[in-house]
Design a protein around this motif. Sequence first.
Motif, mmCIF file in Angstrom:
data_model
loop_
_atom_site.group_PDB
_atom_site.id
_atom_site.type_symbol
_atom_site.label_atom_id
_atom_site.label_comp_id
_atom_site.label_asym_id
_atom_site.label_seq_id
_atom_site.Cartn_x
_atom_site.Cartn_y
_atom_site.Cartn_z
ATOM 1 N N GLY A 288 37.370 47.787 35.597
ATOM 2 C CA GLY A 288 37.565 46.614 36.454
ATOM 3 C C GLY A 288 38.499 46.960 37.588
ATOM 4 N N GLY A 289 38.935 45.931 38.295
ATOM 5 C CA GLY A 289 39.916 46.138 39.367
ATOM 6 C C GLY A 289 39.324 46.073 40.752
ATOM 7 N N PRO A 291 35.138 45.410 42.899
ATOM 8 C CA PRO A 291 33.731 45.095 42.643
ATOM 9 C C PRO A 291 32.986 46.319 42.124
ATOM 10 C CG PRO A 291 34.407 44.266 44.788
ATOM 11 C CD PRO A 291 35.531 45.126 44.290
ATOM 12 N N TYR A 313 37.762 41.190 34.869
ATOM 13 C CA TYR A 313 38.223 40.760 36.194
ATOM 14 C C TYR A 313 39.589 40.144 35.980
ATOM 15 C CZ TYR A 313 38.788 37.142 39.847
ATOM 16 O OH TYR A 313 39.288 36.323 40.816
ATOM 17 N N THR A 315 43.840 39.777 38.006
ATOM 18 C CA THR A 315 44.728 40.121 39.109
ATOM 19 C C THR A 315 46.132 40.304 38.532
ATOM 20 O OG1 THR A 315 45.586 37.944 39.736
ATOM 21 C CG2 THR A 315 43.406 38.497 40.558
ATOM 22 N N SER A 316 46.992 40.952 39.301
ATOM 23 C CA SER A 316 48.373 41.146 38.839
ATOM 24 C C SER A 316 48.987 39.794 38.507
ATOM 25 C CB SER A 316 49.213 41.815 39.925
ATOM 26 O OG SER A 316 48.575 42.962 40.394
ATOM 27 N N THR A 395 43.430 32.715 43.439
ATOM 28 C CA THR A 395 43.263 34.175 43.389
ATOM 29 C C THR A 395 43.025 34.785 44.768
ATOM 30 O OG1 THR A 395 40.875 33.987 43.130
ATOM 31 C CG2 THR A 395 42.200 34.066 41.092
HETATM 32 P P1 AMP Z 1 45.349 43.649 41.716
HETATM 33 O O1 AMP Z 1 46.214 42.488 41.453
HETATM 34 O O2 AMP Z 1 45.948 44.651 42.640
HETATM 35 O O3 AMP Z 1 44.821 44.255 40.460
HETATM 36 O O4 AMP Z 1 44.072 43.126 42.517
HETATM 37 C C1 AMP Z 1 43.360 42.010 42.077
HETATM 38 C C2 AMP Z 1 42.094 41.878 42.885
HETATM 39 O O5 AMP Z 1 41.178 42.936 42.552
HETATM 40 C C3 AMP Z 1 41.339 40.614 42.580
HETATM 41 O O6 AMP Z 1 41.849 39.522 43.316
HETATM 42 C C4 AMP Z 1 39.917 40.987 43.015
HETATM 43 O O7 AMP Z 1 39.773 40.871 44.420
HETATM 44 C C5 AMP Z 1 39.838 42.459 42.641
HETATM 45 N N1 AMP Z 1 39.194 42.636 41.327
HETATM 46 C C6 AMP Z 1 39.789 42.829 40.132
HETATM 47 N N2 AMP Z 1 38.866 42.973 39.157
HETATM 48 C C7 AMP Z 1 37.653 42.852 39.739
HETATM 49 C C8 AMP Z 1 36.295 42.889 39.275
HETATM 50 N N3 AMP Z 1 35.992 43.099 37.990
HETATM 51 N N4 AMP Z 1 35.314 42.716 40.202
HETATM 52 C C9 AMP Z 1 35.606 42.505 41.503
HETATM 53 N N5 AMP Z 1 36.845 42.472 42.001
HETATM 54 C C10 AMP Z 1 37.872 42.639 41.136
#
Ligand code: AMP
Length: 522
Positions: A288-289, A291, A313, A315-316, A395
């Motif tokens: 994940g992390g 797309p 999916y 986010t921090s 988000t």
């Molecule tokens: P971070 O907090 O730096 O891990 O970034 C979080 C962001 O990463 C989210 O708001 C999404 O835009 C993107 N993200 C995390 N997981 C996914 C996923 N499985 N599919 C698409 N985007 C993701």
Amino acid sequence: MAAHLPADTGQYVTAILDNLNTRPERTALRWRGRTVTAAELHRAVTDAAEGLRGLGVGPGTAVGLLTEPNGPLGLIGRYAANLLGATVLYVRSTNPGPDSPELPAADQAEILRVSRADLLLVDAANTPRGREVAALLDGAVAVAALGEAGEVGSVLAATAAGRREEAAVPGGAVVIFTSGSSGRPKGVVKSFTAWNGAVLSAYRYFPPQTFLVITPVGHAVGPLLDIVLAAGGALVLHQRFDAGEALRAVAEEGVNSVYMATPQLYALLDHPDLATADLSTLRQVTYGGCPASPRRLAQALAGPFADILVQTYGTSEAGSIALLGSPEHHKPELLPSVGRPFPGVEVRVLDPETAEELPAGETGEVVMRSAHVMSGYLADPELTARTVREGWLHTGDLGYLGEDGHLFLVGRISDVIKSRSERIHPAAVEKALTAHPAVADATVYGVTDEDGLEFVHAAVVLAPDASVGADQLRAHVGELLSPLHAPVRIVALPSLPLGESGKLDRALIRLLDRTATALGDA
Ligand code: AMP
């Protein structure tokens, strides 16, 4: 040092320690070919906790942690401080991957200052940096060194007069950093209750397993590692991701489970050793992390990961939001989805203009709430209030819900670029570029490749008679922000194209990005 620590209950660190006690001879950690047994890890944590307590660490205090990326001390330090009720701040870098550049000493000092931490815990390799940070704070923060076995050695730069005031972050929290819009680190505060709850609510459902760690222990995967240890499993810690080594480790260490960033999954798929690697012990590959490309997922499903892929999916700020399970990967219509919300997570899609909830099928901003979201940004109540509204965490991702509750992401509200796991704010890079005397104007944008990976690109207008190489501009941005912020492609234009409204014509810029010649190196 003998261990005389309170036998707390309902504490995630206690849950881990209790489990380590049950089979002391078992492997708890593997690191650089060495084994740390459960007994050794238990002792390391309790010794470190006792040492920290002797230095005045306890509820209401905050401890900065600056240790080698993904080493055991990055866990031991957190467990020890959290066991005592202190807050932990991972100050090494934003998204502290081994390849993320370390934050400048001034930023690390600033984090400790605003959080009112009074101790910086370092390992041997980070002792010089620890002293440098303490010097910037006029000795208001003590630096203590953690030994390899977890014992806290001498205090290296003593605090002026013991504790000054209550830490700015509630006791027992964990603070992780992401990059902020100004280019400065942004602290995401996970309250003790949120972190503790995430671990305690899950670990009983986990079978003991050997888990390969290739993403930063001080980031999103943290609670999962605690769950594995509390459930009687072992962690194989890799300092940096290397696809060949990760594949080898599966057979050598008997790895059952791994979490990786989506581009790391692609790297495994592209690695020549994949065809011959023995992956028979693997039960789950979670990724994940960013797309995921349905084309690449189809490739993964056709190979050895057919029935073990799980996408998450999160986010921090939010922690985990949604999960696409292994069976769902075999429904082609669900491959573009990030899955359904985790238990205990509520997801809604709101109209970004009116904040009205949208019905299934309509695209808007993804908001969520759960017991595990951040309590706020460190020392930034305004940004916190903009991000968490009426209990819902916004988000910044755009998406829609399918009829059966699957979430599909389609982009972001802001123009944040997520490149190599780091959030890049274009405005910060534009500011850095235009601070260079040869650059009159600049615009920065993300360009996605066929796998959906994002890269930072820039279009610049050079100052009259100026000449500069792309390498020089990259070095300049690298210096002001970080090498990850440096645009991989820079085109020089006579002027930035404006649309009818006088705003930048972003579509035209993207076209020019593809057609104009890239600025060469000096
Ligand atoms: P971070 O907090 O730096 O891990 O970034 C979080 C962001 O990463 C989210 O708001 C999404 O835009 C993107 N993200 C995390 N997981 C996914 C996923 N499985 N599919 C698409 N985007 C993701």
